[in-house]
Design a protein around this motif. Structure first.
Motif, mmCIF file in Angstrom:
data_model
loop_
_atom_site.group_PDB
_atom_site.id
_atom_site.type_symbol
_atom_site.label_atom_id
_atom_site.label_comp_id
_atom_site.label_asym_id
_atom_site.label_seq_id
_atom_site.Cartn_x
_atom_site.Cartn_y
_atom_site.Cartn_z
ATOM 1 N N GLU A 83 0.781 -1.315 -0.075
ATOM 2 C CA GLU A 83 0.043 0.095 0.117
ATOM 3 C C GLU A 83 0.946 1.142 0.045
ATOM 4 O O GLU A 83 0.418 2.355 -0.124
ATOM 5 N N LEU A 84 2.322 1.090 -0.018
ATOM 6 C CA LEU A 84 3.080 2.383 -0.044
ATOM 7 C C LEU A 84 2.931 3.096 -1.137
ATOM 8 O O LEU A 84 3.313 4.297 -1.339
ATOM 9 N N ASP A 85 2.387 2.324 -2.338
ATOM 10 C CA ASP A 85 2.643 3.016 -3.676
ATOM 11 C C ASP A 85 1.181 2.941 -4.211
ATOM 12 O O ASP A 85 0.815 3.198 -5.318
ATOM 13 N N VAL A 116 9.583 10.954 -13.280
ATOM 14 C CA VAL A 116 9.169 9.897 -14.601
ATOM 15 C C VAL A 116 9.669 8.551 -13.897
ATOM 16 O O VAL A 116 8.834 7.753 -14.306
ATOM 17 N N LYS A 117 10.559 8.647 -13.191
ATOM 18 C CA LYS A 117 11.078 7.145 -12.880
ATOM 19 C C LYS A 117 11.359 7.382 -11.580
ATOM 20 O O LYS A 117 12.273 7.930 -11.001
ATOM 21 N N PRO A 118 10.981 6.259 -10.800
ATOM 22 C CA PRO A 118 11.155 6.476 -9.286
ATOM 23 C C PRO A 118 12.595 6.126 -9.047
ATOM 24 O O PRO A 118 13.282 5.406 -9.726
ATOM 25 N N ALA A 119 13.035 6.722 -7.894
ATOM 26 C CA ALA A 119 14.626 6.505 -7.381
ATOM 27 C C ALA A 119 14.514 6.520 -5.979
ATOM 28 O O ALA A 119 14.345 7.520 -5.403
ATOM 29 N N TYR A 120 15.118 5.438 -5.287
ATOM 30 C CA TYR A 120 15.189 5.349 -3.778
ATOM 31 C C TYR A 120 15.841 4.132 -3.520
ATOM 32 O O TYR A 120 16.041 3.279 -4.184
ATOM 33 N N PRO A 122 1.710 5.223 -9.323
ATOM 34 C CA PRO A 122 1.359 3.978 -9.609
ATOM 35 C C PRO A 122 2.541 2.998 -9.297
ATOM 36 O O PRO A 122 3.758 3.195 -9.155
ATOM 37 N N SER A 123 1.979 1.569 -9.259
ATOM 38 C CA SER A 123 3.304 0.707 -9.089
ATOM 39 C C SER A 123 4.297 0.742 -10.292
ATOM 40 O O SER A 123 4.097 0.796 -10.950
ATOM 41 N N GLU A 124 5.222 0.048 -9.816
ATOM 42 C CA GLU A 124 6.251 -0.066 -10.598
ATOM 43 C C GLU A 124 6.121 -1.155 -11.864
ATOM 44 O O GLU A 124 6.330 -1.164 -13.080
ATOM 45 N N GLU A 125 5.327 -2.252 -11.357
ATOM 46 C CA GLU A 125 4.751 -3.389 -12.234
ATOM 47 C C GLU A 125 3.724 -2.618 -13.520
ATOM 48 O O GLU A 125 3.963 -2.891 -14.613
ATOM 49 N N ARG A 148 3.622 0.619 -14.345
ATOM 50 C CA ARG A 148 4.341 1.475 -15.186
ATOM 51 C C ARG A 148 5.022 0.789 -16.162
ATOM 52 O O ARG A 148 5.099 1.143 -17.160
ATOM 53 N N ARG A 149 5.510 -0.679 -15.824
ATOM 54 C CA ARG A 149 6.411 -1.185 -16.835
ATOM 55 C C ARG A 149 5.460 -1.891 -17.561
ATOM 56 O O ARG A 149 5.688 -1.915 -19.061
ATOM 57 N N GLN A 150 4.265 -2.310 -17.406
ATOM 58 C CA GLN A 150 3.298 -2.667 -18.413
ATOM 59 C C GLN A 150 2.952 -1.456 -19.220
ATOM 60 O O GLN A 150 2.619 -1.783 -20.500
ATOM 61 N N CYS A 151 2.844 -0.473 -18.881
ATOM 62 C CA CYS A 151 2.376 0.849 -19.613
ATOM 63 C C CYS A 151 3.454 1.224 -20.512
ATOM 64 O O CYS A 151 3.289 1.616 -21.654
ATOM 65 N N LEU A 152 4.668 1.192 -20.063
ATOM 66 C CA LEU A 152 5.955 1.408 -20.880
ATOM 67 C C LEU A 152 5.786 0.382 -22.175
ATOM 68 O O LEU A 152 6.075 0.869 -23.264
ATOM 69 N N ARG A 153 5.682 -0.714 -22.058
ATOM 70 C CA ARG A 153 5.369 -1.885 -22.955
ATOM 71 C C ARG A 153 4.158 -1.217 -24.253
ATOM 72 O O ARG A 153 4.493 -0.986 -25.316
ATOM 73 N N ARG A 154 3.196 -0.873 -23.737
ATOM 74 C CA ARG A 154 2.179 -0.479 -24.525
ATOM 75 C C ARG A 154 2.629 1.025 -25.305
ATOM 76 O O ARG A 154 2.274 1.151 -26.486
#
Length: 962
Positions: free
Chosen positions: A133-135, A185-189, A534-537, A539-545
């Motif tokens: 739930e953190l994201d 644009v890209k999470p960094a932590y 949004p979650s990294e997962e 975001r990755r799916q959206c990047l592919r699209r």
């Protein structure tokens, strides 16, 4: 210091996301070798050793964890997390002034952080929410009915607060260290799984966390900086050094594999084909590049744990990791004695992995990726043999870098390496020119290269991230806002985003396309998740699209096109999914040479096409020009108008609609594209466009007269007829040699819709004129360093001698082709009418691309490009700048001086600008101007900017700042 050869420490509970800190820095901290790691630097009493303090902190932290778990078992619920988090920071890490605080107001926004420390310089969010739930958007972290995740709340607070750089998020089981990240644009932590640390007894990893987050690391000095700031900066410099080493490593890997293939006794057929010319050295080199790209891709996929689909059993993953992975080869590559092996078992295993990734159905659970791993990508190399020694030498070159200072090898962390950083690898690849010399046992493969030579001739310069971000803000974000404002439901908004078409017509390794993809994917993921973070997962799916639907690129250099595709594939990895089919969207061609508007075919081939080039015979050129004019005089104009309007280019909408969820879908899309290209209407239009363009380039001699087309031949093609076979072959060869790109055929649906929604790029800045010294700089030292032009010409003439080597004869052919390309391009640009505003004086590609960008903008679209400030001040670009500034098409011009070497390869006094254009001429609009920027922070100084309305814009403004 003694020489050390070891792997980077492997962390289980510590995860580096987005490259905030490099893994090499954590290794330094773990070994207590980073700056500021003496006991006194941590504020310890005199004579107390640092290790003792770490041991004491570990014991105290374990005790707190046990107490917290007891509270949890008693049913205390969420409060246990806050209880533990506060005491961990206060009593273990020494954050003495950590205290609750009210929501932090910044301008019009309110950020409900829960705590703060270090005088408010470090905002903190302590929550009892679960890890997943953190994201996820939560009402208590939002504002005005807007849901915000805890992570998003803290990140936005850091971005908005100029007085805060670092922040911390903790829920008792997970801890995250964040930093100001305005790109959003890209999470960094840095994330620490506290439950793994304490339940697993991971003392070593706890020690790293304590050494990293101790209060002494975040306490500010008189200059408002802290030790952690210095570590981050040092980490970035270390990353730059690693990237420099990677550039060298890629070349070393190419040479190791190339030489290993030539020397292996089982590869006689391959060597014979190379020596006979059946397989050119350049084609061999491109296969080597794809092979190294495969290795790089696997380095990234394995380090980021993105290779396997979620449903693949752990047992299969372990079998792959221990027996087949590239990670295993990286470990073997630094073992003493491994390079002495002449066996080929490791290469055969790697061939098996490549094959299974190419076709799918793997018994190891590997996904069918296709694309880069397809059977046609490296056909000669896939059938060849390679010794273990050569393979491991290549893997070591790209898997490790050697630090001369510490005399140690460090494993390159591909998890933290930003994909666009491969663009600097592209820089180095541009300098390389493959050479195969000798015969038999003395056969040698090498890559010649002289630093800067090819970059200079290509006008290519790697673009700093700050400039890319500036273009995203000025050109892409307004388009996104405009499209979303026209949609209502989430479904409509998602469709509107995926309908945005973004182009870089000189894309290089895809730096701008990657940035655009991330921004579009973030917006799409926000819509689909209903959350700003949004979650990294997702975001990755959206990047592919986004990569599959929204991005378009063109580059003249085939190596750049290859690397651009690889960069996009790497960025859009979705575990278990194949690599997208990109051939229809990322194309190799000369953006400036070819038919832009098919309407020009109505008027036939211009007479300028028959101007003599070097090697042409003037009488032959004259006869061709007269024949061309004679056909026009016979009254064929109406025929051209009728013929050109009767053939429509078929749509590719059905092609874009093909799903790519599996290899069969990707194959179907590739097949549909091939079928589209073979349609009679496409073939007819392609031949007509090639005939028109080739007339400017083809040799015009007595021997070649019958192969040079005139308007009569163009008319025959447009009428549905044919031209002589020899002429058709010459035209087709010229199209391939000079990489004609016809925009109405390359991207038919986009062009029929009026153009692209957004254009981004840093096009080449170069004169269209071949410089002999620069051409030979990386190919022949003797010619490049000849004392004068006469001596240079004698050496070039010797390359044509009957007894010259095959390599020398190939070099002179390459030179003659390059010279004709430069001359033919110049005549085409001047004579075709495509560049009415900028085909003036000494042609420079930056001005031509500026006009090209303008012409490619679709309705309500924008363009952002980086060009010399001469676009506004030079006399040769006067017509262009009057057009954009006087008709409301100019949005902004921000001019920089390269004093701080923003572009490292450009002179410090050079002026360049970020130019933003709009499609629609807005008479009442104003343009924003800014001059003399030397450092990026100056962009935040509002008094540097001024606006001028359309009536006052133009040369008078630009002239003040020439």
């Amino acid at each position: 210091m003694p020489r050390r050869r070891s792997a980077t420490l492997q962390f289980n509970a510590i995860q580096l996301v987005g490259g905030l800190l490099p893994a090499s820095l954590l290794e330094q901290i773990a070994l207590q070798q980073a700056p500021g790691q003496k006991a006194s630097d941590y504020g310890l009493p005199k004579h107390q050793r640092l290790q003792v303090a770490v041991d004491q902190a570990w014991n105290r932290a374990k005790a707190l964890w046990q107490e917290a778990q007891e509270l949890r078992r008693r049913g205390a619920g969420a409060p246990w997390a806050g209880w533990f988090s506060q005491r961990l920071l206060n009593q273990v890490f020494g954050w003495a002034d950590l205290a609750p605080c009210p929501p932090r107001p910044i301008e019009a926004a309110l950020f409900p952080i829960t705590h703060q420390a270090f005088g408010g310089a470090v905002p903190v969010v302590l929550t009892g929410l679960a890890n997943d739930e953190l994201d996820r958007g939560q009402p208590q972290f939002g504002q005005d009915g807007r849901r915000r995740s805890p992570h998003s709340c803290l990140q936005e607070c850091l971005n908005a607060d100029d007085g805060a750089n670092w922040g911390l998020l903790c829920n008792g089981t997970s801890l995250r260290l964040l930093h100001d990240n305005p790109a959003l644009v890209k999470p960094a932590y840095v994330q620490v799984a506290l439950d793994q640390v304490f339940e697993g007894g991971l003392f070593d990893e706890f020690a790293v966390v304590w050494l990293l987050l101790h209060a002494s690391r975040l306490q500010r000095d008189a200059h408002y900086t802290c030790l952690l700031d210095g570590w981050k900066q040092a980490g970035q410099q270390s990353g730059e050094r690693a990237l420099n080493k990677l550039r060298d490593g890629v070349q070393a890997a190419l040479e190791a594999v190339g030489q290993g293939l030539l020397q292996h006794p089982a590869n006689g057929e391959l060597v014979a084909r190379l020596q006979s010319g059946e397989l050119s050295t350049q084609a061999f080199f491109r296969q080597l590049l794809r092979l190294v790209y495969r290795l790089l891709f696997l380095c990234v996929a394995e380090d980021r744990h993105l290779l396997f689909a979620p449903e693949v059993p752990l047992e299969l993953r372990q079998i792959y990791r221990e027996g087949y992975s590239l990670s295993r080869l990286r470990d073997l590559a630094i073992r003493s004695g491994a390079h002495e092996q002449q066996h080929g078992d490791l290469w055969r295993v790697q061939q098996l992995v490549f094959s299974e990734l190419g076709r799918g159905g793997s018994s190891l659970g590997l996904p069918g990726l296709g694309g880069l791993f397809g059977e046609q990508q490296c056909p000669d190399l896939d059938q060849a043999q390679l010794s273990n020694a050569a393979l491991l030498e290549a893997v070591r070159a790209i898997g490790w870098f050697y630090d001369e200072q510490s005399q140690s090898r460090t494993r390159i962390n591909y998890q933290a390496l930003n994909t666009e950083e491969f663009g600097s690898v592209y820089e180095s690849l541009l300098e390389l020119h493959p050479q195969i010399r000798g015969s038999g046992a003395s056969l040698r493969f090498s890559l010649g290269g002289v630093a800067g030579s090819e970059r200079k001739t290509s006008g290519s310069y790697y673009t700093p991230e700050e400039l890319v971000r500036l273009l995203i803000l000025s050109a892409l974000l307004p388009v996104i806002r405009d499209r979303l404002s026209r949609a209502s439901s989430p479904e409509d908004k998602a469709a509107a985003l995926l309908a945005i078409r973004v182009l870089d017509p000189a894309c290089g390794s895809g730096h701008f396309l990657l940035a655009a993809a991330r921004r579009l994917a973030l917006e799409l993921a926000r819509i689909l998740a209903g959350d700003d973070e949004p979650s990294e997962e997702l975001r990755r799916q959206c990047l592919r699209r986004v990569v599959a639907h929204c991005l378009y690129g063109v580059d003249k250099n085939p190596m750049a096109v290859e690397l651009c595709k690889v960069a996009l594939w790497i960025e859009a990895i979705d575990p278990g999914k194949p690599l997208s089919f990109l051939d229809a969207h990322i194309q190799c061609g000369d953006s400036l040479v070819g038919v832009f508007d098919p309407e020009v075919l109505k008027d036939g081939i211009p007479d300028g096409a028959y101007k003599p080039l070097t090697g042409d015979e003037k009488p032959v050129c004259t006869s061709l020009k007269k024949a061309n004019q004679a056909f026009a005089k016979r009254g064929q104009r109406d025929l051209f108008s009728f013929a050109a309007g009767t053939v429509a280019v078929p749509s590719q909408a059905a092609l874009d609609a093909v799903a790519e969820d599996n290899l069969a879908g990707v194959a179907a899309k590739a097949q549909a594209h091939r079928e589209w290209l073979q349609q009679p209407a496409v073939q007819q239009q392609l031949l007509a466009a090639n005939v028109y363009t080739a007339a400017f380039f083809l040799p015009k001699t007595t021997a070649t007269l019958a192969t040079v087309p005139t308007s009569e031949h163009l008319d025959a093609v447009l009428q549905g007829g044919s031209i002589p076979p020899a002429m058709a072959a010459a035209v087709t060869k010229a199209a391939a040699d000079f990489r004609f790109l016809h925009w109405h055929l390359a991207f038919p649906d986009v062009m029929q819709a009026g153009g692209f929604d957004c254009l981004l790029g840093n096009p080449p800045w170069e004169r269209i004129k071949l410089q002999e010294k620069e051409f030979f700089a990386a190919r022949s030292e003797a010619i490049a360093t000849a004392p004068n032009k006469a001596a240079r010409e004698r050496l070039i003439l010797a390359l044509r001698a009957a007894d010259a080597s095959a390599a020398d004869q190939a070099l002179v052919r390459e030179f003659e082709l390059a010279k004709r390309e430069a001359e033919g391009s110049g005549e085409f640009i001047r004579g075709s009418g495509r560049f009415a505003l900028t085909a003036v004086g000494d042609l420079n590609t930056y001005a031509l691309f500026a006009e090209h960008f303008l012409n490619l903008i679709g309705p309500n679209g924008r363009a952002g490009l980086i060009v010399p400030t001469g676009i506004a001040t030079d006399n040769s670009t006067k017509a262009y700048f009057d057009e954009v500034s006087g008709k409301g098409k100019l949005v902004a011009l921000i001019s920089f001086e390269n004093e701080s070497f923003i572009f490292k390869e450009v002179h410090h006094s050079y002026k360049f600008c970020v130019l933003t254009l709009r499609a629609n001429a807005e008479k009442n609009a104003s343009a924003q101007y800014c001059f003399y920027i030397r450092h990026f922070p100056q962009l935040s100084e509002a008094d540097r900017f001024f606006s001028v309305c359309v009536q006052g814009a133009g040369r008078s403004v630009a002239g003040l700042h020439a």
